[in-house]
Scaffold this active site. Structure first.
Site, PDB file in Angstrom:
ATOM      1  N   GLY A  95       0.834  -1.198   0.000  1.00 47.01           N
ATOM      2  CA  GLY A  95       0.000   0.000   0.000  1.00 47.01           C
ATOM      3  C   GLY A  95       0.859   1.234   0.000  1.00 47.01           C
ATOM      4  O   GLY A  95       2.090   1.152  -0.015  1.00 47.01           O
ATOM      5  N   GLY A  96       0.199   2.367   0.009  1.00 47.90           N
ATOM      6  CA  GLY A  96       0.901   3.648  -0.014  1.00 47.90           C
ATOM      7  C   GLY A  96       1.834   3.804   1.163  1.00 47.90           C
ATOM      8  O   GLY A  96       2.913   4.363   1.042  1.00 47.90           O
ATOM      9  N   PHE A  97       1.418   3.292   2.284  1.00 53.56           N
ATOM     10  CA  PHE A  97       2.258   3.584   3.452  1.00 53.56           C
ATOM     11  C   PHE A  97       3.001   2.357   3.974  1.00 53.56           C
ATOM     12  O   PHE A  97       3.630   2.389   5.025  1.00 53.56           O
ATOM     13  CB  PHE A  97       1.464   4.360   4.520  1.00 53.56           C
ATOM     14  CG  PHE A  97       0.765   3.577   5.597  1.00 53.56           C
ATOM     15  CD1 PHE A  97       1.500   2.875   6.552  1.00 53.56           C
ATOM     16  CD2 PHE A  97      -0.608   3.584   5.699  1.00 53.56           C
ATOM     17  CE1 PHE A  97       0.857   2.197   7.568  1.00 53.56           C
ATOM     18  CE2 PHE A  97      -1.240   2.916   6.707  1.00 53.56           C
ATOM     19  CZ  PHE A  97      -0.518   2.206   7.646  1.00 53.56           C
ATOM     20  N   GLY A  98       3.000   1.287   3.231  1.00 55.84           N
ATOM     21  CA  GLY A  98       3.790   0.136   3.652  1.00 55.84           C
ATOM     22  C   GLY A  98       3.212  -1.148   3.109  1.00 55.84           C
ATOM     23  O   GLY A  98       2.319  -1.133   2.279  1.00 55.84           O
ATOM     24  N   VAL A 110       1.471  -5.016   3.338  1.00 50.51           N
ATOM     25  CA  VAL A 110       0.405  -5.710   4.059  1.00 50.51           C
ATOM     26  C   VAL A 110       0.793  -7.188   4.137  1.00 50.51           C
ATOM     27  O   VAL A 110       1.132  -7.798   3.121  1.00 50.51           O
ATOM     28  CB  VAL A 110      -0.948  -5.555   3.345  1.00 50.51           C
ATOM     29  CG1 VAL A 110      -2.049  -6.222   4.142  1.00 50.51           C
ATOM     30  CG2 VAL A 110      -1.273  -4.087   3.130  1.00 50.51           C
ATOM     31  N   LYS A 136      -1.189  -4.410   8.204  1.00 48.48           N
ATOM     32  CA  LYS A 136      -0.585  -3.341   7.385  1.00 48.48           C
ATOM     33  C   LYS A 136       0.453  -2.636   8.243  1.00 48.48           C
ATOM     34  O   LYS A 136       0.116  -1.979   9.228  1.00 48.48           O
ATOM     35  CB  LYS A 136      -1.682  -2.382   6.941  1.00 48.48           C
ATOM     36  CG  LYS A 136      -1.210  -1.244   6.073  1.00 48.48           C
ATOM     37  CD  LYS A 136      -2.327  -0.784   5.131  1.00 48.48           C
ATOM     38  CE  LYS A 136      -2.946   0.513   5.609  1.00 48.48           C
ATOM     39  NZ  LYS A 136      -3.974   1.006   4.687  1.00 48.48           N
ATOM     40  N   ASP A 184     -10.102   8.188  -2.059  1.00 46.22           N
ATOM     41  CA  ASP A 184      -9.248   7.332  -2.887  1.00 46.22           C
ATOM     42  C   ASP A 184     -10.003   6.061  -3.268  1.00 46.22           C
ATOM     43  O   ASP A 184      -9.498   4.955  -3.114  1.00 46.22           O
ATOM     44  CB  ASP A 184      -7.944   7.020  -2.155  1.00 46.22           C
ATOM     45  CG  ASP A 184      -6.849   6.582  -3.124  1.00 46.22           C
ATOM     46  OD1 ASP A 184      -7.018   6.781  -4.353  1.00 46.22           O
ATOM     47  OD2 ASP A 184      -5.838   6.032  -2.663  1.00 46.22           O
TER      48      ASP A 184
END
Ligand SMILES: *[C@@H]1O[C@H](CO)[C@@H](O)[C@H](O)[C@H]1NC(C)=O
Ligand SMILES: *[C@@H]1O[C@H](CO)[C@@H](O)[C@H](O)[C@H]1NC(C)=O
Ligand SMILES: *[C@@H]1O[C@H](CO)[C@@H](O)[C@H](O)[C@H]1NC(C)=O
Ligand SMILES: *[C@@H]1O[C@H](CO)[C@@H](O)[C@H](O)[C@H]1NC(C)=O
Ligand SMILES: *[C@@H]1O[C@H](CO)[C@@H](O)[C@H](O)[C@H]1NC(C)=O
Ligand SMILES: *[C@@H]1O[C@H](CO)[C@@H](O)[C@H](O)[C@H]1NC(C)=O
Ligand SMILES: *[C@@H]1O[C@H](CO)[C@@H](O)[C@H](O)[C@H]1NC(C)=O
Length: 918
Positions: free
Chosen positions: A617-620, A622, A636, A734
């Site tokens: 994902g965008g922040f790391g 999963v 996540k 989003d």
């Protein structure tokens, strides 16, 4: 083949919900796509006519004007159909209408009205004439004198039109020639390709439809012999025409544009006595309305004799219709027809054998139409629907019939419209003051999006003021004064008043709280009577509510304090208890005990050392994991390499602790352990919707349409909840196919709330300075204004819908980068649904349903947010599509799945000048 059925529309649903009470079950098309109305029938339920098996509905659900009358007994003859025994007459009002709902805008319909005067009024004088309109376009003048027996015979008029809205109104207009009446009204859905001459701009009015030389001379063919229920009259003259017939089946040619029924095509005329020509003629009938009427002729041919050598020319007024001799196919029907209407005074049609033909010509059937322009479009569809709902809710009579704004001479009283050249009329003001209105304020007022002035003063309206009115961009004056409204002025409207963009008049509403002390005063007044008996209860209530209030205030303050920068606010108060009390059960029981806090070590154990990556994902990343009890979860983990994403992480954690919905991915717990941050979610076994659309799912199989529809509905419900169920509304920001996840049962849930934020613009300036989202899904209006709205999510969701329909990605790369919206619009504008639908679905869908979803998608992706529906609208419409698809799956209308039903118009030979031969 059966005609297309069509999805019951949203309007119908809304009307039922609004308790309009005027619609009855019969008010919907049946599985054949038919609406058959017995006008003036006093019964409450529909009945089946034994002679043709059609089910006739009473007309009460279709009109609210006129009176039921019976024809005089002496005209009730054995052969007269049951529905002609009664009629509805309209002694009052200039225009009276029937509204047929649940249509598909842009589809083609056959509409037929029947009239038997039968001396119902005892005057023995049928009306000299009255007019019929379809929507706002003139259809025809009904003149019973032109029928063989003006008093007793059954007269009918028929039109084939493309309907621009999800409803159509058939109106009887009194032109001073007597009281209009009607005995029966039929509507039949036609496939798009049928009658290519009927277009958005032009309708066909049947003048004659003849079955040449039927074996049974008194037999009038219609349903079920003709699945489209057209009426074919016998046509023969033994003195000049010999007759041919066959018992073999006559099939339609591949591109049958008219689908003449086999029973009609099994017989034909041919000249007698060796004559080489079939001749027939008629004169144009100019009317004041149409001084130079245009005609369309359709001749149907099929060879009935084996090994015949037959070819012939068709000539009109001595000139060949087309240059080649025509040879009918053996047992296959084809037609010779005009595309462009003929405008001549006299018509002399001859069918002449070619010189090398050994047999004289034949003719199996013929249809003759005049054309009417249908270029006038009525009031904006949403405005008209809202106006009709308002009318139904408050039982307005006045002259509120037919289209609200058109024709101008018949526009509704106390309503003003704007008339622009290039667009449909809009309702700009509505004055319903002193109209005796009761009940609450209809939410339909908020659907009149162009409304500037609304006067509901001096009525008996109760309930509260709907805040939705504040979203009407042009509204400048609302007058609610002199009613019995309750509650307070909702915040949206208050804001508009403070902005100075709205003048809200609300005097003389004793129960309305207006910010001053009027509210308390009235409350006091009210309580006075009960105060002596209720003192002890009251005291207890006050204490309890004060306690509750304090509790909530404290809680709220806590939440606000912690916003965005302090992890502790996300932490449930009794976190320790939870992590120890946690021991088993399923995800649902976990949710009940609120979110669990994990340590990083625990996460390591759960994920087996972060072994299996589920996604990025965008922040790391999963990771896949298992809780102690074996529940599978997704973890996540924020990549701690950068500081990016803390905000999103916190936003998501915050949101997920407070919202729960079956179509939103639920959070099981979180981790804030030193530099580590992680969110633990329920496991979504089937991954992202994007993978499934692409077909890279575990089996590589293609998602069937029904599944796609369900996924669309479920994700729409998730978004609707964010917009409607949360206060303040949450904007996801989003929405995309990779943020819709599917569980093992393929149930869809919205995921990734990292960019989500509450609707309240003022709280967080950080977000308003940049535009977030994913290319291909981003609302252009949001990009321009930097202000996301719930409609930005609607836009993105529209893109997801297009992905579901087409199987494409949001941005197509082949041959050059194209946006899926543009790509679909181009094809759909040409009516080319086939060119849009994912070919891998192999026709396993209802074309009407797909078309409808595509239409919803295009509405969602309108450039301006005001044109887009709300998620609630989308949910309601998708539900209708699912019903339609279920109807298909149960085999009500197997013919519809056949794609040839929707051959496109551009596949039709378009001979621009003169007739075409097939
Ligand atoms: C019409 O006739 C039916 C019975 O045939 C009767 O029930 C009904 O009341 C009559 N309606 C009127 C308006 O006379
Ligand atoms: C109705 O038709 C009759 C016979 O065709 C004609 O004489 C009469 O003028 C028509 N009436 C009107 C009002 O058009
Ligand atoms: C001819 O058609 C009429 C009307 O449909 C019907 O009543 C009659 O029985 C038919 N006759 C024969 C011989 O089939
Ligand atoms: C055609 O034949 C019929 C008998 O079959 C006869 O009565 C009629 O006069 C003939 N017509 C011509 C123009 O020959
Ligand atoms: C129609 O045309 C045919 C041949 O051109 C001619 O014999 C006939 O008289 C015409 N009929 C009329 C009514 O004009
Ligand atoms: C008859 O003549 C036409 C041209 O007039 C021609 O197109 C057609 O093929 C011929 N048919 C036969 C069976 O010879
Ligand atoms: C409201 O209703 C009452 C009776 O229910 C009636 O007397 C009164 O006139 C009504 N007011 C208005 C403004 O219609």
């Amino acid at each position: 083949m059966a005609p297309p059925s069509w999805p019951p529309c949203l309007l119908l649903l809304l009307l039922c919900l609004a308790g309009g009470g005027i619609l009855q079950p019969g008010a919907q098309p049946d599985s054949k796509g038919f609406i058959s109305i017995d006008c003036g029938y006093p019964g409450e339920t529909s009945y089946v006519d034994d002679t043709n098996g059609l089910s006739y509905s009473p007309d009460a659900g279709f009109t609210d004007a006129g009176t039921n009358r019976n024809i005089s007994g002496e005209y009730v003859r054995p052969l007269l159909s049951r529905r002609a025994h009664n009629l509805r007459s309209f002694p009052d009002g200039r225009r009276n209408c029937y509204t047929l709902r649940s249509l598909v805008s842009g589809l083609k319909y056959l509409i037929r009205a029947n009239f038997v005067y039968g001396n119902y009024d005892g005057l023995n004088r049928p009306p000299a004439s009255f007019d019929l309109h379809i929507g706002v376009n003139f259809w025809t003048t009904v003149n019973l004198s032109s029928w063989s027996d003006p008093v007793g015979s059954l007269a009918w008029v028929e039109a084939v039109v493309v309907v621009p809205d999800e409803f159509v109104q058939v109106c009887l207009v009194n032109t001073g020639g007597g009281t209009p009446f009607i005995s029966g009204l039929d509507l039949r859905a036609l496939k798009r390709k049928l009658y290519p001459q009927a277009t958005v701009e032009q309708g066909l009015v049947a003048i004659g439809r003849f079955n040449a030389a039927p074996t049974n001379k008194s037999y009038i063919a219609r349903y079920p012999d003709d699945p489209h229920d057209r009426i074919w009259y016998p046509w023969y003259d033994a003195t000049i025409w010999a007759e041919l017939s066959t018992t073999h089946t006559v099939t339609n040619a591949d591109y049958g544009l008219f689908e003449a029924p086999p029973v009609v095509m099994q017989t034909a005329i041919t000249p007698r006595n060796g004559s080489r020509s079939i001749v027939f003629y008629w004169d144009a009938e100019p009317t004041p309305n149409d001084p130079s009427p245009g005609y369309i002729i359709v001749m149907h041919f099929a060879e009935l004799q084996l090994d015949a050598v037959r070819n012939f020319y068709v000539n009109l007024n001595g000139k060949p219709w087309y240059s080649d001799a025509y040879t009918p196919d053996y047992l296959r029907s084809n037609a010779v027809y005009d595309i462009v209407p003929n405008r001549q005074r006299h018509y002399n049609l001859t069918i002449d054998a070619a010189t090398n033909s050994t047999l004289p010509p034949i003719l199996n059937a013929v249809e003759l139409f005049s054309v009417i322009p249908t270029t006038i479009v009525g009031t904006d569809s949403q405005d008209a629907s809202a106006a009709m709902e308002i009318k139904a809710k408050y039982q307005v009579h006045k002259n509120w019939m037919g289209d609200p704004c058109l024709p101008k001479t018949m526009a509704w009283d106390r309503l003003t419209c704007s008339h622009a050249i290039a667009s449909r009329p809009r309702i700009t003001s509505l004055n319903m003051s002193s109209s005796g209105l009761t009940g609450n304020i209809s939410t339909s007022f908020a659907d009149l999006k162009a409304l500037q002035y609304l006067d509901l003063s001096n009525n008996n309206l109760t309930g509260s003021i709907p805040d939705a009115l504040s979203e009407l961009p042009s509204l400048t004056v609302i007058d609610f004064s002199g009613n019995q409204l309750h509650g307070s002025i909702p915040p949206g409207l208050l804001k508009r008043i403070q902005d100075g963009t709205l003048d809200l008049r609300h005097g003389n509403n004793s129960e309305l709280c207006t910010g001053s002390n009027s509210c308390q005063l009235s409350a006091k007044r009210k309580n006075k009577v009960a105060i002596y008996v209720a003192v002890p209860i009251l005291v207890i209530l006050v204490i309890v509510s004060a306690a509750i209030l304090v509790f909530f205030l404290l809680r709220r303050r806590n939440q606000q304090q912690g916003s965005m920068n302090n992890m502790t606010t996300v932490k449930p108060q009794n976190e320790e208890v939870m992590s120890t009390s946690y021991g088993g059960g399923d995800i649902d029981s976990l949710r009940i005990v609120e979110n669990r806090r994990f340590t990083y070590k625990e996460l390591e154990m759960i994920t087996n050392g972060f072994k299996r990556v589920l996604g990025q994902g965008g922040f790391g990343r999963v990771y896949d994991g298992f809780l102690e009890d074996g529940t599978q979860v997704a973890v996540k983990l924020r990549s701690h390499a950068s500081n990016q994403g803390v905000k999103e992480f916190l936003a998501e954690a915050q949101i997920l602790t407070r919202i729960h919905h079956k179509n939103l991915v639920s959070m099981i717990g979180y981790c804030k352990d030193g530099k580590y941050m992680a969110l633990v979610y329920e496991y979504m076994a089937e991954g992202t919707l994007r993978e499934h659309i692409a077909g890279n799912d575990r089996n590589g199989a293609c998602l069937p349409w029904k599944q796609r529809l369900r996924i669309a509905l479920e994700s729409a419900q998730g978004l609707e909840y964010l917009h409607k169920g949360c206060n303040p509304p949450l904007i996801h920001r989003d929405v995309k196919a990779t943020n819709i996840l599917l569980n093992a049962r393929l149930e869809a849930k919205i995921a990734d709330f990292g960019l989500s934020r509450a609707f309240d613009h003022d709280t967080d300036p950080v977000y308003t300075n940049a535009v977030f989202g994913t290319p291909g899904y981003m609302d252009p209006e949001y990009q321009a204004t930097m202000h996301p709205t719930t409609k930005s999510d609607v836009y993105s969701f529209g893109v997801v819908l297009l992905e579901l329909v087409t199987g494409n990605t949001a941005i197509l790369s082949d041959p050059e980068p194209t946006n899926i919206i543009h790509w679909s619009q181009q094809r759909l504008a040409r009516g080319n649904i086939e060119g849009v639908v994912d070919v891998r679905m192999h026709n396993g869908y209802d074309v009407n349903g797909v078309w409808k979803v595509a239409e919803i998608a295009l509405k969602c992706t309108s450039q301006g947010s005001a044109q887009r529906p709300t998620m609630s609208d989308v949910v309601a419409q998708l539900q209708e599509c699912i019903k339609l698809e279920e109807g298909r799956a149960h085999g009500f209308d197997a013919g519809v799945s056949n794609n040839t039903a929707f051959e496109m118009e551009h596949g039709v030979p378009t001979v621009a000048t003169g007739p075409a031969a097939r």
